[in-house]
Design a protein around this motif. Sequence first.
Motif, mmCIF file in Angstrom:
data_model
loop_
_atom_site.group_PDB
_atom_site.id
_atom_site.type_symbol
_atom_site.label_atom_id
_atom_site.label_comp_id
_atom_site.label_asym_id
_atom_site.label_seq_id
_atom_site.Cartn_x
_atom_site.Cartn_y
_atom_site.Cartn_z
ATOM 1 N N ARG A 16 2.720 4.490 -14.179
ATOM 2 C CA ARG A 16 1.467 4.353 -13.431
ATOM 3 C C ARG A 16 0.379 3.744 -14.318
ATOM 4 O O ARG A 16 -0.279 2.786 -13.925
ATOM 5 C CB ARG A 16 1.022 5.722 -12.907
ATOM 6 N N THR A 17 0.224 4.279 -15.516
ATOM 7 C CA THR A 17 -0.865 3.779 -16.365
ATOM 8 C C THR A 17 -0.625 2.327 -16.797
ATOM 9 O O THR A 17 -1.556 1.581 -17.024
ATOM 10 C CB THR A 17 -1.092 4.668 -17.613
ATOM 11 N N SER A 18 0.645 1.936 -16.896
ATOM 12 C CA SER A 18 0.896 0.540 -17.295
ATOM 13 C C SER A 18 0.923 -0.403 -16.088
ATOM 14 O O SER A 18 1.108 -1.608 -16.247
ATOM 15 C CB SER A 18 2.231 0.452 -18.044
ATOM 16 N N GLY A 19 0.772 0.165 -14.882
ATOM 17 C CA GLY A 19 0.751 -0.669 -13.679
ATOM 18 C C GLY A 19 2.145 -1.103 -13.228
ATOM 19 O O GLY A 19 2.302 -1.816 -12.237
ATOM 20 N N LEU A 20 3.172 -0.637 -13.938
ATOM 21 C CA LEU A 20 4.540 -1.049 -13.572
ATOM 22 C C LEU A 20 4.984 -0.459 -12.235
ATOM 23 O O LEU A 20 5.899 -0.974 -11.584
ATOM 24 C CB LEU A 20 5.532 -0.627 -14.664
ATOM 25 N N ASP A 21 4.336 0.643 -11.830
ATOM 26 C CA ASP A 21 4.729 1.279 -10.563
ATOM 27 C C ASP A 21 4.414 0.395 -9.358
ATOM 28 O O ASP A 21 4.898 0.639 -8.271
ATOM 29 C CB ASP A 21 4.051 2.657 -10.417
ATOM 30 N N LYS A 22 3.611 -0.649 -9.561
ATOM 31 C CA LYS A 22 3.255 -1.528 -8.434
ATOM 32 C C LYS A 22 4.008 -2.860 -8.526
ATOM 33 O O LYS A 22 3.656 -3.812 -7.859
ATOM 34 C CB LYS A 22 1.751 -1.830 -8.437
ATOM 35 N N ILE A 64 0.809 -1.216 0.000
ATOM 36 C CA ILE A 64 0.000 0.000 0.000
ATOM 37 C C ILE A 64 0.851 1.279 0.000
ATOM 38 O O ILE A 64 0.477 2.296 -0.570
ATOM 39 C CB ILE A 64 -0.974 -0.002 1.205
ATOM 40 N N HIS A 65 2.066 1.210 0.605
ATOM 41 C CA HIS A 65 2.889 2.415 0.726
ATOM 42 C C HIS A 65 3.427 2.900 -0.618
ATOM 43 O O HIS A 65 3.845 4.043 -0.733
ATOM 44 C CB HIS A 65 4.039 2.166 1.703
ATOM 45 N N ALA A 66 3.420 2.021 -1.626
ATOM 46 C CA ALA A 66 3.920 2.413 -2.952
ATOM 47 C C ALA A 66 3.137 3.610 -3.488
ATOM 48 O O ALA A 66 3.683 4.468 -4.171
ATOM 49 C CB ALA A 66 3.812 1.235 -3.923
ATOM 50 N N ASP A 67 1.856 3.695 -3.116
ATOM 51 C CA ASP A 67 1.029 4.819 -3.574
ATOM 52 C C ASP A 67 1.517 6.158 -3.025
ATOM 53 O O ASP A 67 1.211 7.205 -3.565
ATOM 54 C CB ASP A 67 -0.431 4.637 -3.105
ATOM 55 N N TYR A 68 2.226 6.097 -1.906
ATOM 56 C CA TYR A 68 2.636 7.334 -1.228
ATOM 57 C C TYR A 68 4.134 7.600 -1.371
ATOM 58 O O TYR A 68 4.634 8.596 -0.881
ATOM 59 C CB TYR A 68 2.261 7.261 0.261
ATOM 60 N N GLY A 69 4.855 6.703 -1.985
ATOM 61 C CA GLY A 69 6.294 6.892 -2.177
ATOM 62 C C GLY A 69 7.085 6.790 -0.888
ATOM 63 O O GLY A 69 8.206 7.274 -0.796
ATOM 64 N N LYS A 121 12.819 8.064 -6.358
ATOM 65 C CA LYS A 121 11.540 8.772 -6.495
ATOM 66 C C LYS A 121 11.739 10.030 -7.343
ATOM 67 O O LYS A 121 10.945 10.329 -8.234
ATOM 68 C CB LYS A 121 11.029 9.141 -5.098
ATOM 69 N N LEU A 122 12.823 10.718 -7.063
ATOM 70 C CA LEU A 122 13.153 11.942 -7.808
ATOM 71 C C LEU A 122 13.265 11.673 -9.311
ATOM 72 O O LEU A 122 12.915 12.502 -10.137
ATOM 73 C CB LEU A 122 14.491 12.456 -7.260
ATOM 74 N N LEU A 123 13.754 10.487 -9.659
ATOM 75 C CA LEU A 123 13.965 10.156 -11.075
ATOM 76 C C LEU A 123 12.787 9.392 -11.684
ATOM 77 O O LEU A 123 12.844 8.953 -12.829
ATOM 78 C CB LEU A 123 15.259 9.346 -11.238
ATOM 79 N N GLY A 124 11.723 9.219 -10.882
ATOM 80 C CA GLY A 124 10.504 8.607 -11.423
ATOM 81 C C GLY A 124 10.473 7.089 -11.377
ATOM 82 O O GLY A 124 9.763 6.458 -12.144
#
Length: 387
Positions: free
Chosen positions: A262-268, A37-42, A178-181
């Motif tokens: 985010r849109t590809s879901g890779l951030d999770k 869940i914390h991934a949403d908040y960085g 996080k700074l680099l996305g």
Amino acid sequence: MASGLILGIESSCDETSAAVVRDGRQVLSNVVSSQLIHADYGGVVPELASREHLRAIVPVVREAMQRAGVAYPDLDAIAVTEGPGLAGALLVGITFAKALAFGADKPLIAVNHLEGHIHAVLMQAETNFSDASPLLALVVSGGHTHLYLAEKEAVWRYRNVGKTLDDAAGEAFDKVAKLLGLPYPGGPWMDALTAHGIADPELFPFTQIKQKATGRTAPKLAREKDGERFDFSFSGIKTAVRRYVESHAMKEAIDARVEALRTSGLDKTKPGEATVAKVLEHFDVETLNLIASFQSAVVKNLVRQTFAAAEEFGALGVLVSGGVAANRLLRERMSALAGASNLPIAFPTVALSTDNAAMIAAAAWPKLLARDFALDTLEATPQLRLG
Ligand code: KG4
Ligand code: ZN
């Protein structure tokens, strides 16, 4: 000792974990539930962490007991992380462990999380060191960057000989990522994205970045030797990356990357062969070089201070533990220098590098032998120190 079985419970940050370990070294089970869940908040949100621990603790402990094939009467003790960590998160593990110990009529053992990380290595490698003492231990994670001189008496004794003066190394990894996305936590991603030799870790020596960005001379990094202390500093390296990003108009590309991931879901996702290949498509060589150079600067700092301290204190071996101990470049450079200095070195397996309860049960074993039990007034100690 009846069975040598200890149930360990760990809940200091964002992993709920329970493990059953025999005689301080044989892992019968080690269940880790990571809070995605914390991934949403960085970053870790303390209130959410406590709530997630509450949800997870019963099924995690039950699964650890089942996988080990053990029932409560078989246990010799229940061990729990006392600190350091998030107050509310620690409290969930401690309250649950106390209730179990009371209900099953077993002694409770309080374990310092940092000692747990050290035992994650010792439980596997104690024989490599063949009882050599003192050892120099680097505990390097998202919350800690500490150097300890570990001396074996009846139980292990620790003396802190260095710590970070600002960010923990893992924290610096995560902030720069996080700074680099990059997705959170960024440390494993930085490791994975730079492991293919595409990026040049020496392209940006950080003094140069700082000079370019500010026109001033960079402060001297690292060798923080002050008397017998071997401290670390990472915020300068982190700031150097931020300044580079700002002065090279990279923000738009970074925002676009965050959106695309985010849109590809890779951030999770976590870095695996397929996900790394997909995430790499969103990176240009300049950013990869920046990541590799940042990682290299952090690793150099860690390696330099650890070996300087090992030499100063005449350590007979080096052990590296904590989440960042999983980092490939760190392992490579540490192992190379240990080889050259003729010092035995040991790392935990990747599973035992990050937070887990097997290391808590392992650290509790010598305490069980010494009958060093916790009182039923045990409380969470968020700022607990070691050494
Ligand atoms: O020990 P750990 O699970 O939790 C704390 O006690 O902090 O460590 C987590 C930290 C995070 O900052 C994560 O980014 C970092 O360890 N980490 C890594 C790697 N794997 C985990 N950093 C660099 N390279 C890695 N392979
Ligand atoms: Zn930890």
